[in-house]
Design a protein around this motif. Structure first.
Motif, PDB file in Angstrom:
ATOM      1  N   ALA A  84       0.899  -1.328  -0.201  1.00 18.62           N
ATOM      2  CA  ALA A  84      -0.015   0.003  -0.119  1.00 18.62           C
ATOM      3  C   ALA A  84       0.671   1.146  -0.067  1.00 18.62           C
ATOM      4  N   VAL A  85       2.194   1.303   0.467  1.00 20.30           N
ATOM      5  CA  VAL A  85       3.032   2.310   0.343  1.00 20.30           C
ATOM      6  C   VAL A  85       4.360   2.172  -0.223  1.00 20.30           C
ATOM      7  N   ASP A  86       5.054   3.131  -0.313  1.00 18.48           N
ATOM      8  CA  ASP A  86       6.550   3.183  -1.047  1.00 18.48           C
ATOM      9  C   ASP A  86       7.217   2.197  -0.223  1.00 18.48           C
ATOM     10  N   ARG A  87       7.776   1.088  -0.307  1.00 16.30           N
ATOM     11  CA  ARG A  87       8.554   0.147   0.042  1.00 16.30           C
ATOM     12  C   ARG A  87      10.000   0.602   0.523  1.00 16.30           C
ATOM     13  N   ARG A  88      10.295   1.668  -0.058  1.00 17.01           N
ATOM     14  CA  ARG A  88      11.645   2.315  -0.022  1.00 17.01           C
ATOM     15  C   ARG A  88      11.498   3.077   1.352  1.00 17.01           C
ATOM     16  N   LYS A  89      10.478   3.744   1.522  1.00 21.25           N
ATOM     17  CA  LYS A  89      10.239   4.485   2.848  1.00 21.25           C
ATOM     18  C   LYS A  89      10.005   3.787   4.027  1.00 21.25           C
ATOM     19  N   VAL A  90       9.436   2.533   3.816  1.00 22.51           N
ATOM     20  CA  VAL A  90       9.314   1.728   4.938  1.00 22.51           C
ATOM     21  C   VAL A  90      10.821   0.958   5.449  1.00 22.51           C
ATOM     22  N   ILE A  91      11.579   0.838   4.377  1.00 22.81           N
ATOM     23  CA  ILE A  91      12.676   0.459   4.532  1.00 22.81           C
ATOM     24  C   ILE A  91      13.626   1.415   5.347  1.00 22.81           C
ATOM     25  N   ILE A  92      13.534   2.490   4.868  1.00 22.98           N
ATOM     26  CA  ILE A  92      14.297   3.669   5.691  1.00 22.98           C
ATOM     27  C   ILE A  92      13.847   3.911   7.027  1.00 22.98           C
ATOM     28  N   ALA A  93      12.756   3.890   7.262  1.00 30.02           N
ATOM     29  CA  ALA A  93      12.212   4.200   8.625  1.00 30.02           C
ATOM     30  C   ALA A  93      12.411   3.214   9.678  1.00 30.02           C
ATOM     31  N   THR A  94      12.449   1.973   9.160  1.00 32.34           N
ATOM     32  CA  THR A  94      12.593   0.908  10.098  1.00 32.34           C
ATOM     33  C   THR A  94      14.024   0.648  10.354  1.00 32.34           C
ATOM     34  N   GLU A  95      14.792   1.039   9.492  1.00 37.13           N
ATOM     35  CA  GLU A  95      16.370   0.809   9.793  1.00 37.13           C
ATOM     36  C   GLU A  95      16.655   1.879  10.749  1.00 37.13           C
ATOM     37  N   ALA A  96      16.037   3.047  10.568  1.00 34.06           N
ATOM     38  CA  ALA A  96      16.415   4.026  11.600  1.00 34.06           C
ATOM     39  C   ALA A  96      15.928   3.506  13.104  1.00 34.06           C
ATOM     40  N   GLY A  97      14.436   3.125  12.974  1.00 28.08           N
ATOM     41  CA  GLY A  97      13.992   2.469  14.037  1.00 28.08           C
ATOM     42  C   GLY A  97      15.035   1.739  14.852  1.00 28.08           C
ATOM     43  N   LEU A  98      15.533   0.772  14.092  1.00 30.99           N
ATOM     44  CA  LEU A  98      16.358  -0.486  14.615  1.00 30.99           C
ATOM     45  C   LEU A  98      17.624   0.297  15.400  1.00 30.99           C
ATOM     46  N   GLY A  99      18.216   1.098  14.577  1.00 28.69           N
ATOM     47  CA  GLY A  99      19.403   1.988  15.054  1.00 28.69           C
ATOM     48  C   GLY A  99      19.146   2.640  16.535  1.00 28.69           C
ATOM     49  N   LEU A 100      17.808   3.093  16.657  1.00 27.76           N
ATOM     50  CA  LEU A 100      17.757   3.774  18.002  1.00 27.76           C
ATOM     51  C   LEU A 100      17.485   2.484  19.270  1.00 27.76           C
ATOM     52  N   LEU A 101      16.915   1.440  18.564  1.00 29.18           N
ATOM     53  CA  LEU A 101      16.796   0.382  19.734  1.00 29.18           C
ATOM     54  C   LEU A 101      18.235   0.057  19.988  1.00 29.18           C
ATOM     55  N   ALA A 102      19.045   0.029  19.177  1.00 26.63           N
ATOM     56  CA  ALA A 102      20.759  -0.614  19.276  1.00 26.63           C
ATOM     57  C   ALA A 102      21.059   0.699  20.496  1.00 26.63           C
ATOM     58  N   LEU A 103      20.484   1.873  20.370  1.00 26.42           N
ATOM     59  CA  LEU A 103      21.126   2.882  21.324  1.00 26.42           C
ATOM     60  C   LEU A 103      20.809   2.722  22.622  1.00 26.42           C
ATOM     61  N   MET A 104      19.434   2.268  22.649  1.00 23.08           N
ATOM     62  CA  MET A 104      18.982   1.976  23.946  1.00 23.08           C
ATOM     63  C   MET A 104      19.766   0.637  24.618  1.00 23.08           C
ATOM     64  N   LEU A 105      20.224  -0.163  24.144  1.00 18.96           N
ATOM     65  CA  LEU A 105      20.980  -1.337  24.373  1.00 18.96           C
ATOM     66  C   LEU A 105      22.246  -0.664  25.138  1.00 18.96           C
ATOM     67  N   LEU A 106      22.890   0.049  24.141  1.00 19.78           N
ATOM     68  CA  LEU A 106      24.125   0.758  24.652  1.00 19.78           C
ATOM     69  C   LEU A 106      23.922   1.385  25.814  1.00 19.78           C
ATOM     70  N   LEU A 107      23.127   2.477  25.988  1.00 17.47           N
ATOM     71  CA  LEU A 107      22.867   3.264  27.246  1.00 17.47           C
ATOM     72  C   LEU A 107      22.646   2.393  28.401  1.00 17.47           C
ATOM     73  N   ASN A 108      21.802   1.206  28.311  1.00 16.64           N
ATOM     74  CA  ASN A 108      21.759   0.323  29.252  1.00 16.64           C
ATOM     75  C   ASN A 108      22.984  -0.430  29.746  1.00 16.64           C
ATOM     76  N   SER A 109      23.783  -0.924  28.867  1.00 14.84           N
ATOM     77  CA  SER A 109      24.956  -1.476  29.433  1.00 14.84           C
ATOM     78  C   SER A 109      26.008  -0.499  29.914  1.00 14.84           C
ATOM     79  N   LEU A 110      25.753   0.638  29.537  1.00 13.27           N
ATOM     80  CA  LEU A 110      26.870   1.603  30.178  1.00 13.27           C
ATOM     81  C   LEU A 110      26.445   1.923  31.495  1.00 13.27           C
ATOM     82  N   LEU A 111      24.987   1.799  32.227  1.00 14.24           N
ATOM     83  CA  LEU A 111      24.820   1.613  33.406  1.00 14.24           C
ATOM     84  C   LEU A 111      25.728   1.156  34.358  1.00 14.24           C
TER      85      LEU A 111
END
Length: 472
Positions: A84-111
């Protein structure tokens, strides 16, 4: 005198036709290599961190439980979204979201005292984003690669994945052991940043002008189509059974301890990928195969037998060898699945069927993690592994009896494959008249078709892009 041996060797080498024919395929291949390498750093670090915090195989296996529901819900919705939507936009948005989740793991590991619950929250979030992304990625392969090159494309995608899967776990084991979890998560973040930049260069892939909005009715339409095609149904359930019973990766840390070989953990995670890589490097012959259903079944049977042997042997080197054979079997099965999907499914249903594919090759490993962790706690690690392998082989045999059309599938005679091929190339001037769901002008010739395909997995899965979702 030397021409015949050299020609036989050339026939075994990977078929590079998709790499030459599609610029977007080349771009996605490079992007995938970066993503897989960096993701496997977190794939190893995350369960190891849970093990270090809890010491419980059940707690590690519980990752599969928290990932299951988001994967099911967002995988199905992601399939409808991809149509239903541009598949390229879906890919970019989800890749960025996965990067943010990795950042959460990093911040938690530094506690000073890392918390356990954020690890499960991130695991669930990754599962949701992967469910949204994978249909968009997978549904593009049939568009950017010519019909007759689908097996070769699946082999190249799997080869790319295995390269990351070998280097990622091996390096991650060393990084976590000597530097801690934080550096592994940092590499993952950098990988997704590069991936977003590469994905922005992809050709836009808009939906059909008359595409419907994502809905339960649309999802049900895709499910009815899959249910009505015994060959497709067979590819789903064979892989689901194989992964449910014989996916022991989550208890590898405990197997390494039991065999008094803690040093081998990274090798355990990488051994299957080595086997897949060897098959990938000699995969030229698969481009000539027509009975892709046989590849699915034989590959799944080899996977189960090899996993059973890995649980039975107490010698670490024999265990690693068996895991290598398991990886080769998994890749063989993945090549068959990917080819059947891309050669038979109409473009207007490709996204929704890709959502079902995500479930077939991802839900199995998630449930398999829970099964392996629970059984390891009840009966012991090695017993949980070898009994699962035996159950895998038995279930594959029963499914073959129930779905004989999977074994007899032939790409040259199957009606769905012939129909898809004809519609793909009705108009050579545009790379084939688009199927009902394609927008004229977004394709171009087979040399310039516009925008991955693993699952892979992986994936694709091709192969265990299937079952080794990027954890962040």
């Amino acid at each position: 005198m030397t021409s015949k041996p050299s020609s036989k060797l050339a026939a075994l080498l990977p078929d590079l036709a998709p790499w030459r024919s599609s610029a977007d395929f080349r771009l996605l291949w490079i992007q995938g290599l970066v993503t897989y390498f960096s993701s496997f750093m977190a794939l190893i670090a995350l369960p190891l961190q849970i093990k270090h915090l809890t010491g419980s195989p059940l707690a590690v296996g519980a990752m599969g439980a928290v990932e299951l529901v988001p994967l099911v819900v967002f995988g199905l919705y992601g399939g409808a979204l991809a149509d239903a939507v541009d598949r390229r936009k879906v890919i970019i948005a989800t890749e960025a979201g996965l990067g943010l989740l990795a950042l959460m793991l990093l911040l938690n590991s530094l506690l000073p005292s890392p918390m356990l619950w954020p690890l499960y929250v991130v695991a669930a979030g990754v599962s949701a984003l992967a469910g949204l992304q994978r249909p968009a990625l997978d549904s593009l392969m049939a568009r950017i690669v010519p019909h007759e090159q689908q097996t070769a494309a699946a082999a190249l995608n799997s080869l790319r994945w295995q390269m990351g899967a070998i280097a990622g776990p091996a390096l991650a084991g060393l990084v976590v052991a000597y530097a801690g979890h934080a550096p592994a998560y940092g590499v993952t973040i950098a990988g997704f940043a590069v991936s977003v930049l590469l994905c922005r260069r992809l050709t836009p892939a808009p939906p059909a002008r008359d595409a419907e909005k994502p809905s339960l009715r649309g999802i049900a339409e895709g499910a009815r189509y899959a249910w009505s095609r015994p060959v497709l149904l067979g590819t789903y359930v064979v892989d689901l059974a194989a992964m449910l019973f014989a996916f022991p990766n989550t208890i590898f840390p405990f197997l390494a301890d039991e065999l008094d070989a803690a040093w081998s953990l990274g090798l355990m995670y990488a051994a299957g990928s080595v086997g897949s890589l060897v098959l990938g490097l000699t995969s030229g012959w698969t481009s000539k195969v027509r009975r892709h259903g046989l590849l699915v079944v034989l590959g799944a049977a080899v996977w189960g037998l090899a996993i059973a042997a890995a649980g039975w042997f107490a010698n670490i080197w024999l265990v690693l060898l068996c895991l290598g054979f398991a990886g080769a079997g998994d890749m063989l099965s993945g090549l068959g699945r990917s080819t059947i999907w891309n050669q038979t499914i109409p473009e207007e249903l490709r996204g929704r069927l890709a959502g079902i594919e995500v479930l077939s090759y991802s839900v199995g490993p998630q449930l398999g993690q829970v099964r392996a962790g629970a059984m390891a706690g009840w009966t012991g690690t090695r017993s949980a592994i070898w009994t699962g392998g035996v159950a895998c082989v038995a279930s594959v045999g029963l499914l073959c009896l129930a779905l004989p059309k999977l074994l007899t599938y032939d790409a040259e005679t199957d009606e769905d494959a012939l129909r898809r091929k004809a519609r793909r190339y009705e108009n050579p001037g545009t790379g084939g008249t688009p199927d009902a769901g394609e927008t004229p002008g977004t394709g171009g010739t087979p040399d310039t078709l516009g925008a991955r395909g693993v699952s892979g997995p992986g994936d694709t899965p091709g192969t265990r892009e299937a079952g080794a979702e990027a954890p962040a």
